[in-house]
Design an enzyme around this catalytic site. Structure first.
Site, PDB file in Angstrom:
ATOM      1  N   ASN C  23     -85.847 -10.896 -12.985  1.00 33.08           N
ATOM      2  CA  ASN C  23     -84.502 -10.335 -13.096  1.00 33.08           C
ATOM      3  C   ASN C  23     -84.604  -8.814 -13.123  1.00 33.08           C
ATOM      4  OD1 ASN C  23     -82.037  -9.252 -14.487  1.00 33.08           O
ATOM      5  ND2 ASN C  23     -81.462 -11.409 -14.433  1.00 33.08           N
ATOM      6  N   SER C  46     -80.158 -13.541 -10.670  1.00 32.04           N
ATOM      7  CA  SER C  46     -79.010 -12.735 -11.103  1.00 32.04           C
ATOM      8  C   SER C  46     -78.295 -13.539 -12.166  1.00 32.04           C
ATOM      9  CB  SER C  46     -78.059 -12.462  -9.934  1.00 32.04           C
ATOM     10  OG  SER C  46     -78.697 -11.698  -8.946  1.00 32.04           O
ATOM     11  N   GLU C  47     -78.099 -12.953 -13.342  1.00 32.09           N
ATOM     12  CA  GLU C  47     -77.654 -13.772 -14.473  1.00 32.09           C
ATOM     13  C   GLU C  47     -76.220 -14.271 -14.344  1.00 32.09           C
ATOM     14  OE1 GLU C  47     -78.565 -10.591 -14.680  1.00 32.09           O
ATOM     15  OE2 GLU C  47     -77.387  -9.487 -16.191  1.00 32.09           O
ATOM     16  N   ASN C  48     -75.457 -13.770 -13.364  1.00 28.52           N
ATOM     17  CA  ASN C  48     -74.126 -14.340 -13.139  1.00 28.52           C
ATOM     18  C   ASN C  48     -74.173 -15.679 -12.410  1.00 28.52           C
ATOM     19  OD1 ASN C  48     -75.027 -12.709 -10.950  1.00 28.52           O
ATOM     20  ND2 ASN C  48     -72.986 -12.748 -10.062  1.00 28.52           N
ATOM     21  N   SER C  88     -77.756 -20.438 -16.204  1.00 30.83           N
ATOM     22  CA  SER C  88     -78.385 -19.150 -15.926  1.00 30.83           C
ATOM     23  C   SER C  88     -79.107 -18.599 -17.146  1.00 30.83           C
ATOM     24  CB  SER C  88     -77.312 -18.162 -15.464  1.00 30.83           C
ATOM     25  OG  SER C  88     -77.901 -17.041 -14.870  1.00 30.83           O
TER      26      SER C  88
END
Lengths: 218, 230, 218, 230
Positions: C23, C46-48, C88
């Site tokens: 990340n 991508s943490e979304n 996520s």
């Protein structure tokens, strides 16, 4: 199926209201499907990961990956969805299950339910029963009024290990429809071929009768 | 048997929300934000709302309208850095803001949706983010107790839905929408496309219909749904 | 981008090992993508809600529903997957994130990181930073060695609110590569155009030097 | 950039498992049970295993082989009513069995996979199922503390996978597989079909590749995967 069982199942089918999400336990409750009107708007939930369960399929039509929680090969309705066990029980505990119809070994007059274990004789594990019983918005027990030896299943207290406390709303048996109320068991309906006295004799706790004395038959 | 139809109008759906309601709102930035439901909430003007949303959108977009109109009393969020108005209202004491770690917000919503009460985590221990939260030991480790989060309503944006409320999201527009749909007493969904029952393969559904209460098909999308030019 | 920043980013790119799930924080860390060899086997998270993030896209190629956690319109690699925020961050906290590269306001010699809040000036909320910093298997800070006023960012203790405690493994700056060790900061590499003395002067805590006295340049 | 290839052989995958390992095994009845991985575990003969599985399959199927061979020391499960051998071994004290409510098992695995430590629930309070578990009060309600469950390995059955480990399950074969893939240090997957990277739409993936470690493509399916005639 005997006439008495047919009558019980037909009566239980009337508990299913349009638009409900419903989980039907293994055994008699599963038979309710055959008593719903054609096209009746309802979503059946199988806790192994299915909403929109359709009728049971024969061996030749079955999909090896598609069973209900009782292991029966089932079909799906248009609009069905598959999901994992996490989502399936989130649905139950999160309050999205409007009704469950379950069998019982014993019910207590405060609504306690015992249906998973007989110490020393039967202890296969609780499976999903605990969450269904504790968290469905409405819990209907569908069971014979007495056990195979003729002993009452409706008691003042359960003697067997509980599945969940104070969870049962209504009990439908071969003899009667009985609600669990703050005042204990309240008799609502009598089966066609029985008497008030017979029901009282087969019940292990006091029964409140309708105040107007009129007890409908089913 | 057949699966019930839950489709309704925008006005009727949002009309269910009373003053003082607690509302979960999907979206991470633009993708997944239910702009049409938010615009109708602006038009109907419900007051004293508590909103739960990952972010406060940007100026002139999404829940920024509700902040500007003064309909929001409290906001539970993870990051409001792209909305100067939200920061200003917070600093002026006109908006109560509760910050939550992003994944912790997701888990608090999951716990709420799954009917759990709380969970224990080591996230945030020893930082200001854990201050004021109950701590407890488990197997010799100090943990923070995070409580489940539920709400009266959820406003959800789907890409495709059928009339029973089975939903699919597009790309990163999924984000918080699935957990929020599950964590509300009443989940209100807008969808870009409504398809017939059975048109979505049962294996391809992101949010199963039983979690959805009311469903609105969107007409042509407003500009808010479009690309943001930076 | 200045030569110094290019050098930092190129050096940081060498932290990415084949097969890692990585990340990259907003700002400089994002630039690492441009420094990876063609076809390099790595999965960007991508943490979304995206694994397999590809390069950033221009406005004309962008999909309105497809952004990274910094809001940039991105592409996806073949084999990418979308998922919800629950999944996520399960990936992050569950130990599946091998590396994160983040910016910093301050780092302490015990590995404490402060990168989300400056009381009274900047408090937009912590977003996903806390979980990335606390739970990635390896945390590399990519940051200028000093702040805009020339004050050291590498300190004995942080003065700002922490993002996470004892989380940083390595710091890559315009001047040096420094590891956080049980003995505090350990200098590993020096930038081409600097001196040991300059790095020591710009660092707010003691630096351990390599025992053989040989400090590689980058 | 490209996504790494995780494909391997059945022998190599199961060869990673040492004696004494703790192993999560997917499946609810037949659907989703990784029969080929289980058969290879039987063949290699690792001992003193702890298994976590919804059920104990039926006689002559799936983990029943491992019970019969004496490789299993302990079983964490929700229901073993269809396997008389499991009940017999349990009653004889030859198999330690820990029972867990089905949805609670799912949440314990989720907590493990999500790096949480425990959760608080009202499920089971006041029944024998909560006996011996820590209880605590929250907002005046008595709750049970359920701990997160992780394991060294997970054995997962997928319908379709790509070489990075993105997985899709078929129908009710999904069940516990997604949570188990997430809750293991090392997730070993068998798949009926292996497709090229990019052949699975990113919106249609049930378990994202980062949760998977090693991946085996199955040949023709053994009879165990077929319909059970009752």
């Amino acid at each position: 199926m005997s006439d008495a069982k047919l009558r019980m199942v037909a009566r239980a089918a009337r508990e299913v209201q349009p638009g409900m999400v419903v989980n039907l336990g293994i055994g008699l409750p599963t038979q309710i499907v055959g008593h719903l009107p054609q096209g009746f708007p309802v979503c059946l939930h199988s806790e192994n990961g299915l909403a929109g369960t359709g009728p049971v399929l024969g061996y030749d039509e079955a999909d090896r990956n598609l069973i209900d929680a009782g292991g029966a090969y089932v079909s799906t309705l248009p609009g069905a969805a598959f999901f994992d066990s996490l989502t399936s029980f989130a649905l139950v505990r999160g309050g999205r299950l409007d009704l469950t119809v379950l069998g019982a070994f014993e019910v207590a007059e405060n609504g306690d339910l015992a249906n998973w274990k007989i110490p020393g004789r039967f202890s296969p594990g609780v499976g999903g029963a605990i969450e269904l019983a504790q968290k469905a918005q409405r819990v209907v027990v569908l069971s014979t009024h007495t056990d195979r030896k003729g002993r009452p299943k409706l008691l003042d207290r359960c003697s067997l290990p509980l599945t969940a406390k104070s969870c049962v709303n209504r009990i439908i048996t071969d003899l009667a429809v009985i609600d669990v109320t703050p005042q204990g068991y309240a008799l609502r309906e009598l089966a066609e071929n029985t008497s008030l006295e017979a029901v009282q004799a087969a019940t292990g706790a006091a029964l409140t009768l309708p105040s107007d004395g009129d007890i409908p038959r089913f | 048997m057949s699966l019930p139809d839950k489709s309704t109008s925008l006005e009727e759906a949002i009309g269910r929300i009373p003053d003082g309601a607690r509302i979960l709102i999907g979206g991470f930035g633009v993708p997944g934000t239910p702009f049409a439901l938010i615009q109708e909430l602006l038009r109907q003007g419900q007051q004293s709302l508590t909103l739960v949303k990952n972010d406060a959108n940007e100026t002139g977009l999404g829940i920024d309208h509700l902040l500007a109109s003064g309909q929001v009393e409290r906001l539970i969020t993870t990051h409001i850095g792209l909305n100067p108005r939200a920061i200003e209202l917070m600093n002026a004491g006109k908006l109560q803001v509760e910050f939550c770690g992003q994944g912790i917000l997701a888990e608090r919503l999951h716990a709420g949706g799954a009917g759990l009460k709380a969970f224990l985590t080591d996230i945030g221990v020893g930082t200001e983010l854990a201050v004021g939260k109950p701590h407890q030991e488990l197997n010799g480790e100090t943990l923070v107790l995070e409580t489940a989060l539920r709400a009266d309503f959820a406003l959800i944006h789907a890409d495709t839905a059928d009339r029973f409320g089975n939903l699919r999201y597009a790309a990163t527009a999924r984000n918080f929408n699935p957990m929020m749909a599950m964590a509300a007493d009443c989940a209100l969904v807008e969808t870009e496309r409504m398809v017939e029952l059975g048109a979505l393969a049962p294996d391809d559904i992101h949010t199963p219909g039983p979690f959805v209460d009311h469903l609105v098909e969107l007409g042509p999308l407003s500009q808010e749904y479009g690309l943001v030019r930076r």
